[in-house]
Design a protein around this motif. Structure first.
Motif, PDB file in Angstrom:
ATOM      1  N   PRO A   8       0.858  -1.181   0.000  1.00  0.00           N
ATOM      2  CA  PRO A   8       0.000   0.000   0.000  1.00  0.00           C
ATOM      3  C   PRO A   8       0.898   1.236   0.000  1.00  0.00           C
ATOM      4  CG  PRO A   8       0.053  -0.971   2.197  1.00  0.00           C
ATOM      5  CD  PRO A   8       0.946  -1.808   1.331  1.00  0.00           C
ATOM      6  N   THR A   9       0.479   2.279  -0.678  1.00  0.00           N
ATOM      7  CA  THR A   9       1.314   3.487  -0.703  1.00  0.00           C
ATOM      8  C   THR A   9       0.431   4.719  -0.853  1.00  0.00           C
ATOM      9  OG1 THR A   9       3.333   4.429  -1.666  1.00  0.00           O
ATOM     10  CG2 THR A   9       1.759   3.462  -3.218  1.00  0.00           C
ATOM     11  N   TYR A  10       0.961   5.881  -0.471  1.00  0.00           N
ATOM     12  CA  TYR A  10       0.189   7.133  -0.585  1.00  0.00           C
ATOM     13  C   TYR A  10       1.141   8.294  -0.881  1.00  0.00           C
ATOM     14  CZ  TYR A  10       1.730   8.405   4.151  1.00  0.00           C
ATOM     15  OH  TYR A  10       2.485   8.712   5.245  1.00  0.00           O
ATOM     16  N   ARG A  12       3.305  11.552  -0.755  1.00  0.00           N
ATOM     17  CA  ARG A  12       3.983  12.388   0.251  1.00  0.00           C
ATOM     18  C   ARG A  12       5.408  12.571  -0.250  1.00  0.00           C
ATOM     19  NH1 ARG A  12       4.190   7.038   1.292  1.00  0.00           N
ATOM     20  NH2 ARG A  12       5.781   6.148   2.663  1.00  0.00           N
ATOM     21  N   LYS A  65      -8.759   5.647   0.682  1.00  0.00           N
ATOM     22  CA  LYS A  65      -9.434   5.414   1.963  1.00  0.00           C
ATOM     23  C   LYS A  65     -10.762   6.176   1.952  1.00  0.00           C
ATOM     24  CE  LYS A  65      -6.005   7.541   4.329  1.00  0.00           C
ATOM     25  NZ  LYS A  65      -5.320   8.203   3.183  1.00  0.00           N
ATOM     26  N   ARG A  76      -4.367   2.524   8.498  1.00  0.00           N
ATOM     27  CA  ARG A  76      -3.595   2.886   7.302  1.00  0.00           C
ATOM     28  C   ARG A  76      -3.576   1.776   6.258  1.00  0.00           C
ATOM     29  NH1 ARG A  76      -0.359   7.152   9.338  1.00  0.00           N
ATOM     30  NH2 ARG A  76      -0.778   7.173  11.551  1.00  0.00           N
ATOM     31  N   GLY A  77      -3.754   2.173   5.017  1.00  0.00           N
ATOM     32  CA  GLY A  77      -3.571   1.230   3.911  1.00  0.00           C
ATOM     33  C   GLY A  77      -4.575   0.086   3.848  1.00  0.00           C
ATOM     34  N   ASN A  80      -6.780   0.175   0.119  1.00  0.00           N
ATOM     35  CA  ASN A  80      -5.899  -0.246  -0.977  1.00  0.00           C
ATOM     36  C   ASN A  80      -5.435  -1.705  -0.841  1.00  0.00           C
ATOM     37  OD1 ASN A  80      -4.791   1.271   1.165  1.00  0.00           O
ATOM     38  ND2 ASN A  80      -3.103   2.085  -0.027  1.00  0.00           N
ATOM     39  N   ARG A  81      -5.193  -2.186   0.388  1.00  0.00           N
ATOM     40  CA  ARG A  81      -4.841  -3.607   0.560  1.00  0.00           C
ATOM     41  C   ARG A  81      -6.030  -4.489   0.189  1.00  0.00           C
ATOM     42  NH1 ARG A  81      -2.704  -2.371   5.691  1.00  0.00           N
ATOM     43  NH2 ARG A  81      -0.458  -2.056   5.682  1.00  0.00           N
ATOM     44  N   ASP A 103       7.690   1.391   3.389  1.00  0.00           N
ATOM     45  CA  ASP A 103       8.832   1.915   4.141  1.00  0.00           C
ATOM     46  C   ASP A 103       9.618   0.844   4.914  1.00  0.00           C
ATOM     47  OD1 ASP A 103       6.634   1.523   5.780  1.00  0.00           O
ATOM     48  OD2 ASP A 103       6.966   3.303   7.002  1.00  0.00           O
ATOM     49  N   ASP A 159       2.907  -8.141  13.466  1.00  0.00           N
ATOM     50  CA  ASP A 159       2.906  -6.999  12.557  1.00  0.00           C
ATOM     51  C   ASP A 159       2.527  -7.466  11.154  1.00  0.00           C
ATOM     52  OD1 ASP A 159       3.709  -4.116  11.990  1.00  0.00           O
ATOM     53  OD2 ASP A 159       4.951  -5.198  10.541  1.00  0.00           O
ATOM     54  N   GLY A 181      -4.850  -0.928  14.425  1.00  0.00           N
ATOM     55  CA  GLY A 181      -4.150  -1.789  15.369  1.00  0.00           C
ATOM     56  C   GLY A 181      -4.594  -3.247  15.303  1.00  0.00           C
ATOM     57  N   GLU A 183      -5.738  -4.697  12.245  1.00  0.00           N
ATOM     58  CA  GLU A 183      -5.817  -5.134  10.841  1.00  0.00           C
ATOM     59  C   GLU A 183      -5.221  -6.526  10.651  1.00  0.00           C
ATOM     60  OE1 GLU A 183      -4.439  -2.301  11.890  1.00  0.00           O
ATOM     61  OE2 GLU A 183      -4.879  -0.631  10.555  1.00  0.00           O
ATOM     62  N   LYS A 214      11.255   3.415   9.774  1.00  0.00           N
ATOM     63  CA  LYS A 214      10.429   4.609   9.567  1.00  0.00           C
ATOM     64  C   LYS A 214      11.327   5.751   9.140  1.00  0.00           C
ATOM     65  CE  LYS A 214       6.519   4.097  12.742  1.00  0.00           C
ATOM     66  NZ  LYS A 214       5.456   4.251  11.752  1.00  0.00           N
TER      67      LYS A 214
HETATM   68  C1  UGA Z   1       2.093  -0.121  10.974  1.00  0.00           C
HETATM   69  C2  UGA Z   1       2.071  -1.448  10.173  1.00  0.00           C
HETATM   70  O1  UGA Z   1       3.382  -1.760   9.704  1.00  0.00           O
HETATM   71  C3  UGA Z   1       1.135  -1.273   8.963  1.00  0.00           C
HETATM   72  O2  UGA Z   1       1.187  -2.403   8.144  1.00  0.00           O
HETATM   73  C4  UGA Z   1      -0.272  -1.018   9.500  1.00  0.00           C
HETATM   74  O3  UGA Z   1      -1.155  -0.813   8.426  1.00  0.00           O
HETATM   75  C5  UGA Z   1      -0.240   0.246  10.368  1.00  0.00           C
HETATM   76  O4  UGA Z   1       0.764   0.157  11.395  1.00  0.00           O
HETATM   77  C6  UGA Z   1      -1.584   0.448  11.042  1.00  0.00           C
HETATM   78  O5  UGA Z   1      -1.963  -0.435  11.807  1.00  0.00           O
HETATM   79  O6  UGA Z   1      -2.237   1.477  10.833  1.00  0.00           O
HETATM   80  P1  UGA Z   1       3.167   2.258  10.325  1.00  0.00           P
HETATM   81  O7  UGA Z   1       4.617   2.251  10.028  1.00  0.00           O
HETATM   82  O8  UGA Z   1       2.728   2.747  11.662  1.00  0.00           O
HETATM   83  O9  UGA Z   1       2.567   0.812  10.054  1.00  0.00           O
HETATM   84  O10 UGA Z   1       2.347   3.061   9.214  1.00  0.00           O
HETATM   85  P2  UGA Z   1       2.760   3.569   7.780  1.00  0.00           P
HETATM   86  O11 UGA Z   1       4.069   3.029   7.325  1.00  0.00           O
HETATM   87  O12 UGA Z   1       2.550   5.022   7.744  1.00  0.00           O
HETATM   88  O13 UGA Z   1       1.611   2.917   6.864  1.00  0.00           O
HETATM   89  C7  UGA Z   1       1.528   1.532   6.575  1.00  0.00           C
HETATM   90  C8  UGA Z   1       1.346   1.329   5.070  1.00  0.00           C
HETATM   91  O14 UGA Z   1       0.116   1.932   4.652  1.00  0.00           O
HETATM   92  C9  UGA Z   1       2.460   1.969   4.245  1.00  0.00           C
HETATM   93  O15 UGA Z   1       2.788   1.138   3.151  1.00  0.00           O
HETATM   94  C10 UGA Z   1       1.845   3.269   3.774  1.00  0.00           C
HETATM   95  O16 UGA Z   1       2.360   3.719   2.534  1.00  0.00           O
HETATM   96  C11 UGA Z   1       0.365   2.914   3.664  1.00  0.00           C
HETATM   97  N1  UGA Z   1      -0.508   4.089   3.905  1.00  0.00           N
HETATM   98  C12 UGA Z   1      -0.310   4.911   4.983  1.00  0.00           C
HETATM   99  C13 UGA Z   1      -1.550   4.349   3.026  1.00  0.00           C
HETATM  100  O17 UGA Z   1      -1.746   3.625   2.037  1.00  0.00           O
HETATM  101  N2  UGA Z   1      -2.342   5.462   3.262  1.00  0.00           N
HETATM  102  C14 UGA Z   1      -2.141   6.297   4.309  1.00  0.00           C
HETATM  103  O18 UGA Z   1      -2.890   7.291   4.428  1.00  0.00           O
HETATM  104  C15 UGA Z   1      -1.101   6.014   5.193  1.00  0.00           C
END
Ligand code: UGA
Ligand code: MN
Length: 242
Positions: A8-10, A12, A65, A76-77, A80-81, A103, A159, A181, A183, A214
């Motif tokens: 998943p990606t967004y 920024r 979303k 998050r994500g 798209n997932r 990331d 995770d 938290g 998912e 991160k």
């Molecule tokens: C942690 C977990 O590693 C994620 O897999 C999980 O979805 C997330 O917590 C959660 O439970 O919300 P974290 O490093 O805190 O992830 O979050 P991000 O790296 O910011 O986002 C996870 C993934 O979702 C990334 O691939 C990011 O690109 C994507 N994402 C994030 C979106 O697609 N949309 C958004 O608005 C934010």
């Protein structure tokens, strides 16, 4: 067996650097298909160009979303997932799927390991939570419990990057909820798996082959300062008098 790597990606400032780094890792992996799931209403051209340049087989889909989740502590994500899961179910019969965020940092050894997944495999993830690691606990070659700083009433406190699934076990009921938290746990529960089904990888879960890295958020340049400095540079009139 093919590996389907779901990212998943967004948009920024850090997006293209993250995907460049991840893409360069995936370019070392044989038989991998990269599913990039964009959190936007349209697939981003920048992301598409990057995908093309990797030379990897890929699928680029988008599913933003829902508007209600545009807050701070949102799941998050997920949208798209979910779109990636639907695509997999409709197009792929066999292989292994893995949720690899844009990331994270992955050791190439992980791909050799997850390719062997018969049903659901699990392994440690580094740089997670207060303990610095999230890992299944193994006894006699079986998963018996989990080491994770936030159990959070979860059956599988792991995770997103800590498990892989054989696509044959991606049941029609498999889905991911919009529940921050939870998912991972609820996705695994939706597969109907039992503790006994889990195949421990990474040397009986004694090695870390993936890290929840991160990137520090990029701070927007302060344009005001630049404008002030530019305004102090010599102007045309200053030169004309020379
Ligand atoms: C942690 C977990 O590693 C994620 O897999 C999980 O979805 C997330 O917590 C959660 O439970 O919300 P974290 O490093 O805190 O992830 O979050 P991000 O790296 O910011 O986002 C996870 C993934 O979702 C990334 O691939 C990011 O690109 C994507 N994402 C994030 C979106 O697609 N949309 C958004 O608005 C934010
Ligand atoms: Mn992350």
């Amino acid at each position: 067996k093919m590996i389907y790597y779901i990212t998943p990606t967004y948009p920024r400032p850090e997006q293209i650097p993250e995907l460049t780094r991840l893409g360069h890792t995936l370019m070392h992996v044989p038989r991998i298909h990269w599913i990039i799931a964009d959190d936007q209403s349209l697939c981003s051209t920048n992301v598409l160009n990057l995908l093309r340049r990797t030379g990897l087989p890929f699928t680029h889909i988008s599913s933003p979303k829902p508007y209600v989740y545009k807050g701070t502590n949102f799941p998050r994500g997920v949208s798209n997932r979910r779109a990636a899961l639907v695509w997999l179910r409709e197009n792929v019969r066999e292989g292994v799927m893995y949720f690899g965020d844009d990331d994270n940092t992955v050791d190439l050894q992980l791909f050799d390991e997850i390719r062997r997944t018969k049903k659901v495999s699990m392994f440690p993830v580094g740089l997670i939570g207060d303990y610095g690691i999230s890992a299944p606990i193994i006894k006699d070659g079986k998963v018996v419990a989990f080491f994770d700083s936030w159990p959070g009433s979860r059956t599988f406190p792991v995770d997103m990057a800590g498990f892989a699934v054989n696509i044959e076990f991606l049941t029609p009921t498999a889905t991911m909820p919009y529940s921050a938290g939870h998912e991972e746990d609820k996705f695994l529960m939706s597969l109907g798996i039992k503790l006994d089904d889990i195949e421990p990888l990474a040397d009986n879960c004694s090695k870390v082959l993936v890290w929840h890295t991160k990137t520090v958020k990029f701070k927007k340049p302060n344009l005001k300062i630049d404008i002030e400095r530019i305004s102090k540079l010599p102007k045309y009139e200053d030169f004309a008098n020379l």
